[in-house]
Structures are given as C-alpha cells and as structure tokens.
Write a protein that holds these residues in place. Structure first.
Motif, PDB file in Angstrom:
ATOM      1  N   HIS A  30       0.824  -1.212   0.000  1.00 35.99           N
ATOM      2  CA  HIS A  30       0.000   0.000   0.000  1.00 35.99           C
ATOM      3  C   HIS A  30       0.860   1.266   0.000  1.00 35.99           C
ATOM      4  N   LEU A  31       1.436   1.614   1.139  1.00 37.27           N
ATOM      5  CA  LEU A  31       2.231   2.830   1.257  1.00 37.27           C
ATOM      6  C   LEU A  31       3.355   2.888   0.220  1.00 37.27           C
ATOM      7  N   LEU A  32       4.129   1.816   0.117  1.00 40.63           N
ATOM      8  CA  LEU A  32       5.274   1.841  -0.792  1.00 40.63           C
ATOM      9  C   LEU A  32       4.841   1.807  -2.248  1.00 40.63           C
ATOM     10  N   TRP A  33       3.733   1.141  -2.531  1.00 43.42           N
ATOM     11  CA  TRP A  33       3.186   1.135  -3.891  1.00 43.42           C
ATOM     12  C   TRP A  33       2.726   2.534  -4.292  1.00 43.42           C
ATOM     13  N   TYR A  34       2.006   3.229  -3.402  1.00 45.25           N
ATOM     14  CA  TYR A  34       1.586   4.600  -3.692  1.00 45.25           C
ATOM     15  C   TYR A  34       2.794   5.519  -3.854  1.00 45.25           C
ATOM     16  N   THR A  35       3.810   5.328  -3.007  1.00 43.81           N
ATOM     17  CA  THR A  35       4.994   6.176  -3.089  1.00 43.81           C
ATOM     18  C   THR A  35       5.751   5.923  -4.386  1.00 43.81           C
ATOM     19  N   GLN A  36       5.851   4.661  -4.771  1.00 43.46           N
ATOM     20  CA  GLN A  36       6.490   4.323  -6.045  1.00 43.46           C
ATOM     21  C   GLN A  36       5.779   5.000  -7.210  1.00 43.46           C
ATOM     22  N   ARG A  37       4.462   4.905  -7.235  1.00 42.70           N
ATOM     23  CA  ARG A  37       3.694   5.497  -8.333  1.00 42.70           C
ATOM     24  C   ARG A  37       3.788   7.017  -8.312  1.00 42.70           C
ATOM     25  N   ALA A  38       3.834   7.611  -7.119  1.00 39.80           N
ATOM     26  CA  ALA A  38       4.003   9.062  -7.025  1.00 39.80           C
ATOM     27  C   ALA A  38       5.358   9.475  -7.576  1.00 39.80           C
ATOM     28  N   ASN A  39       6.399   8.714  -7.252  1.00 40.74           N
ATOM     29  CA  ASN A  39       7.727   9.014  -7.781  1.00 40.74           C
ATOM     30  C   ASN A  39       7.741   8.923  -9.309  1.00 40.74           C
ATOM     31  N   GLY A 255      -5.166  15.865   6.740  1.00 42.81           N
ATOM     32  CA  GLY A 255      -4.148  16.465   7.603  1.00 42.81           C
ATOM     33  C   GLY A 255      -3.137  17.267   6.815  1.00 42.81           C
ATOM     34  N   GLN A 256      -2.237  17.915   7.559  1.00 34.01           N
ATOM     35  CA  GLN A 256      -1.245  18.795   6.975  1.00 34.01           C
ATOM     36  C   GLN A 256       0.132  18.130   6.943  1.00 34.01           C
ATOM     37  N   PHE A 257       0.942  18.544   5.974  1.00 35.54           N
ATOM     38  CA  PHE A 257       2.300  18.037   5.815  1.00 35.54           C
ATOM     39  C   PHE A 257       3.252  19.233   5.813  1.00 35.54           C
ATOM     40  N   PRO A 258       3.692  19.679   6.985  1.00 34.70           N
ATOM     41  CA  PRO A 258       4.475  20.919   7.051  1.00 34.70           C
ATOM     42  C   PRO A 258       5.845  20.837   6.407  1.00 34.70           C
ATOM     43  N   ALA A 259       6.357  19.631   6.172  1.00 41.58           N
ATOM     44  CA  ALA A 259       7.661  19.484   5.516  1.00 41.58           C
ATOM     45  C   ALA A 259       7.529  18.831   4.148  1.00 41.58           C
ATOM     46  N   GLY A 260       6.346  18.917   3.546  1.00 47.71           N
ATOM     47  CA  GLY A 260       6.130  18.347   2.225  1.00 47.71           C
ATOM     48  C   GLY A 260       5.730  16.887   2.272  1.00 47.71           C
ATOM     49  N   ARG A 261       5.354  16.347   1.105  1.00 47.57           N
ATOM     50  CA  ARG A 261       4.936  14.953   0.978  1.00 47.57           C
ATOM     51  C   ARG A 261       5.078  14.510  -0.467  1.00 47.57           C
ATOM     52  N   PRO A 262       5.082  13.197  -0.705  1.00 41.38           N
ATOM     53  CA  PRO A 262       5.028  12.718  -2.091  1.00 41.38           C
ATOM     54  C   PRO A 262       3.713  13.119  -2.752  1.00 41.38           C
ATOM     55  N   ARG A 263       3.686  13.090  -4.069  1.00 44.66           N
ATOM     56  CA  ARG A 263       2.450  13.390  -4.788  1.00 44.66           C
ATOM     57  C   ARG A 263       1.574  12.146  -4.845  1.00 44.66           C
ATOM     58  N   TRP A 264       1.194  11.687  -3.650  1.00 45.29           N
ATOM     59  CA  TRP A 264       0.340  10.513  -3.570  1.00 45.29           C
ATOM     60  C   TRP A 264      -0.985  10.722  -4.302  1.00 45.29           C
ATOM     61  N   ASP A 265      -1.415  11.983  -4.409  1.00 49.27           N
ATOM     62  CA  ASP A 265      -2.652  12.269  -5.129  1.00 49.27           C
ATOM     63  C   ASP A 265      -2.552  11.861  -6.592  1.00 49.27           C
ATOM     64  N   LEU A 266      -1.353  11.975  -7.187  1.00 54.19           N
ATOM     65  CA  LEU A 266      -1.169  11.547  -8.576  1.00 54.19           C
ATOM     66  C   LEU A 266      -1.222  10.031  -8.706  1.00 54.19           C
ATOM     67  N   ALA A 267      -1.058   9.330  -7.585  1.00 55.34           N
ATOM     68  CA  ALA A 267      -1.117   7.865  -7.585  1.00 55.34           C
ATOM     69  C   ALA A 267      -2.501   7.349  -7.206  1.00 55.34           C
ATOM     70  N   GLY A 268      -3.458   8.260  -6.983  1.00 51.85           N
ATOM     71  CA  GLY A 268      -4.821   7.840  -6.696  1.00 51.85           C
ATOM     72  C   GLY A 268      -5.303   8.098  -5.285  1.00 51.85           C
ATOM     73  N   ALA A 269      -4.436   8.580  -4.396  1.00 55.73           N
ATOM     74  CA  ALA A 269      -4.882   8.893  -3.038  1.00 55.73           C
ATOM     75  C   ALA A 269      -5.804  10.107  -3.059  1.00 55.73           C
ATOM     76  N   ARG A 270      -6.748  10.122  -2.134  1.00 56.52           N
ATOM     77  CA  ARG A 270      -7.714  11.217  -2.057  1.00 56.52           C
ATOM     78  C   ARG A 270      -7.457  12.005  -0.776  1.00 56.52           C
TER      79      ARG A 270
END
Length: 465
Positions: A30-39, A255-270
């Motif tokens: 889950h997490l790593l798959w979304y992160t891979q797709r965001a990358n 929630g908020q990500f004050p130090a940034g985050r991957p573009r999980w939204d591009l991988a399908g996260a809402r």
C-alpha cells in the motif's frame, strides 16, 4: 549487502525523505506502492523510504540482500501481474536506534509513517496510553535514561526528541492502521509518553508535529512458498520477500504536511477535509465483514475469506451485518458493497481467516460495537448481526492461546470457562464496550446467539487457530 542476481539498481535510489515503522506486507503493498507510483508520476520529485521492522529483524535482513527492492504480485481472478518496487531504499532492524534517530535529525525527512496494527499503540479501552502495560513502563524508564525505546509510541518520542535537538524543523506523522481518527490516536499516545519524559518535549511536539489521519484499504494475504515460486517463474529472479495483493486499493488522507509529501494524489490517493465518513464505511463494511467471516468461517472449518464468503449461512449473516451498518453510514454503500462482493469472492487471494481473527479484542470495538453505539444513538435497534459476531468471537476464544492470538483478551479467556451464556456475554462486553448504550439489550442478544451456536473444538494450548 545485496545479491547480484537481478536486484541491482540501474539508477541511484531516491533520497530518504520518509521513515516508516512496521515493515510488513501491507505497508509494502500500500504505502510503498503509492509512493512508487508518485515518484514515477512526479519526476524529478523523488521520495525514498527508510523502513524499520516492528519486531523481528528477519524482514529487514531478507530485503537488505535485495537492496530493498521486491516484487509486488497483483493477483486478480484472471492472473498475476508482477511489479518491482523501488521506493524502499533502506531497511533496518527495528532495534537499530542509532539509525532511527539519525533519520529524524535530517531536515529533508518530512514524513514518518506507521503500520503497527491496532494493538501496537498500547492504549487502554478509553484511548489513553496504557501506563500499566509493562513495556510502556519500561519505555518510560528507558527514555528518561536516554536509552532506546521499544514500543511504537516510545520510538516516536525517541525520534522526535532527536529531531528537536538537531533543529531539523517540523514533520508529519502518518498512521496507516485500521483505527478511526488514527492520527489523533497517535498524537495522544505520543504526547502521553513525551509528557511523562520531558514536558518541554511534549510542548515542542504539539507545536511542530502534524499528526495525519488516513483510511487505508487493500487486502494483502500472507505470502506463501507457492507465491514465491510464481514470482520466480514470472520474473526469473529469486525474491525472498515478495508481496501478494489484490487489484483494488484505496487511500483517503486528512491532515497537513508541514515538511512536504510525495504526490500521492497523482497515484490515486484522495485528500479530504473530513475523513470520518470514509473511515466508517471501510471499518463497518470491509473490516467488520472480515471479522464476521473469520470467526464464523473458522468455526465451520474454513480457511480463507473466499471460502467463508461462499458459505450460504456466512454470506447471509454478512449481508445482514452490512444492512445494519448501512442504516447509520453517512455515505452511500451500494458501490462499496458491490466491490466487496467481488473482492471477497476472489478465491485467488487466499486471505487466511486465522490471520484476520487475531487481536479481536482490539478490532471488534471499532468494527462492530461502534455500529451498535451509532444505531442506539439514532434510535434504532442495536443489531443482532453485530451481536452474532461478538458471540462467534467469544466461542473462538476457547480455541486459541491468547498470548499469541489475542493478548488483550487473556484475562477474559481465563474467566470464561464454566460460565453460562449470559455471564460470558456480559464479561465480553465489559471488555469490548463498557459504556455501550443499551448494553443490557446487546448482551441479551449475544447470550441468545451464544446459546444456539454449534460447539467448537478447542485447539491444544499454544496452538495457532
């Protein structure tokens, strides 16, 4: 160290910007798959993950030999599709506290994620840190002495203390566990630990750490030797740590990500402002359905979700459970239940009932009893289908060694033998939902359903269900 048999990286790994605790199969599906797709979707913005095991070092050792890379096998009724996951760029034994603290000191590390399961947060039934838990008490002593912590809340405090000392700035902590409002759960236990170690640290955490809540959904059964053989056949590589999962996935984040985050939204996260409706739908349909199928299926000698779903009696009970939940859910359920019927019927996903059945004392309050509470608040009957799940769980307790299968129910298991149905029901509800509205009515339903259940055959002490 890594093998020279196809696992070498052809490009430099992504920089470590996420630290993860709990290197299990679900995180890697889950997490790593979304992160891979965001990358892959957001080049050149890359987020690498450094992961730590929660308990055993074995997972880290196996993955280290593959340079952190592994195969994700997406299993549909039509066949298997392998994908190589590269987002995991460093793996560590959870006991490596020096590495844990070092990552927290890095300003570029902006996210900490967790998959430690419901029991891993060491809470009481009312939600606060369980200070009477022996491991929690030992962690408080360790942290006061500057020594490494071992529980998930203790490890977070240990890492965040290192971050404050390094002046590395704000960070987000993201729970990927099946708990309602899991970000608030993590925040509470983390601050509880910190305040008992160093009040000023607790103040810094409250000001500089964002605790993000998420709803996660992807069925990920335990990997078998047969699965490893399939991966070998499809990829030509020996993979010590493949992960099998279903095609479906869902991730909703608040929630908020004050130090940034991957573009999980591009991988399908809402990303939403109100997570609660999505949490409830998932917990009360998917997770509650899993619990029903686990306890009812095991009592019938069945082994997988697909087998239990195919059983007419289990299926009828499941549909009634969904009907009870639908009456108090704030979102439409038709599409969700239709998808679940397809997912549960996928016999190629061998989701083991014994795996689902573990730690029921931590799972049932949010999966089953929360529905009864909401129905009572809405002026509806508390629900017999949900009471049937509790009755099936009580029977299941007679077949397990609670030390390995449900530590939270150990005291209850010791008190159940020789008791009648009414007493067993009351004792169980005192543990699961001591403040349940209409508890007397619910207990009567549980007792009635216990009295008509078929007898189960206890396993030998210490045996797994």
């Amino acid at each position: 160290m890594h093998d020279a048999t196809g696992w070498e990286r052809t490009e430099p790994p992504a920089p470590v910007r996420i630290v993860h605790l709990g290197l299990g199969a679900f995180a890697r599906a889950h997490l790593l798959w979304y992160t891979q797709r965001a990358n892959e979707s957001a080049t050149p913005e890359q987020w690498g993950v450094a992961a730590f095991t929660g308990r055993s070092a074995a997972a880290a050792e196996a993955l280290a030999r593959q340079d952190g890379r592994y195969t994700l096998l997406v299993r549909s009724p039509e066949g298997d599709a392998p994908t190589t996951i590269d987002a995991l760029v460093a793996v560590h034994d959870g006991a490596d506290s020096d590495a844990w603290r070092e990552y927290f000191r890095r300003r570029e590390v902006g996210v900490v994620t967790l998959t430690v399961t419901e029991a891993g947060y060491r809470r009481t039934s009312s939600g606060e840190l369980d200070r009477h838990d022996p491991e929690v008490a030992r962690d408080l002593d360790r942290l006061r002495a500057g020594e490494p912590a071992r529980t998930a809340p203790g490890r977070l405090v240990d890492g965040l203390r290192a971050r404050r000392s390094a002046g590395a700035g704000p960070i987000a902590v993201v729970s990927c566990d099946n708990l309602p409002d899991n970000g608030s759960v993590v925040r509470r236990v983390t601050l509880d630990v910190a305040s008992r170690v160093d009040e000023s640290l607790a103040g810094w955490i409250a000001q500089h750490v964002a605790f993000v809540s998420t709803m996660v959904d992807r069925i990920t059964p335990a990997t078998t030797e047969a699965d490893r053989a399939i991966v070998r056949s499809l990829t030509g590589r020996e993979d010590r740590s493949p992960v099998v999962t279903e095609p479906f996935s869902e991730w909703v984040v608040q929630g908020q990500f004050p130090a940034g985050r991957p573009r999980w939204d591009l991988a399908g996260a809402r990303f939403v402002d109100d997570l609660e409706p999505y949490e409830r739908r998932k917990l009360w349909l998917l997770n509650a359905g899993h619990s029903l199928l686990a306890y009812e299926g095991l009592s019938r000698g069945l082994e997988t979700v697909a087998e239990a779903f195919a059983d007419p009696d289990c299926r009828a009970r499941l549909e009634q459970l969904w009907s009870e939940a639908a009456a108090v859910l704030p979102l439409p359920v038709e599409d969700a239940t239709a998808a679940l019927r397809t997912r549960f019927a996928n016999a190629r996903i061998e989701h083991r009932l014994a795996q689902i059945a573990k730690d029921g004392s931590a799972k049932l309050p949010v999966r089953i009893l929360a529905v009864a509470q909401e129905r009572a608040a809405a002026g509806l009957p508390v629900g017999r289908a949900g009471a049937g799940v509790v009755a099936a769980w009580i029977d299941h307790l007679g077949t397990i060694d609670p030390a390995t299968s449900d530590p939270g129910a150990a005291d209850l298991v010791a008190r159940l033998p020789g008791q009648g149905s009414s007493t067993r029901a009351t004792l169980a509800l005192d543990l699961l939902a001591p403040r349940l509205a209409r508890k007397d009515v619910y207990a009567r339903h549980v007792a009635e359903l216990l009295a008509v259940r078929r007898p189960t055959t206890p396993t030998l002490a210490g045996a797994r269900p």
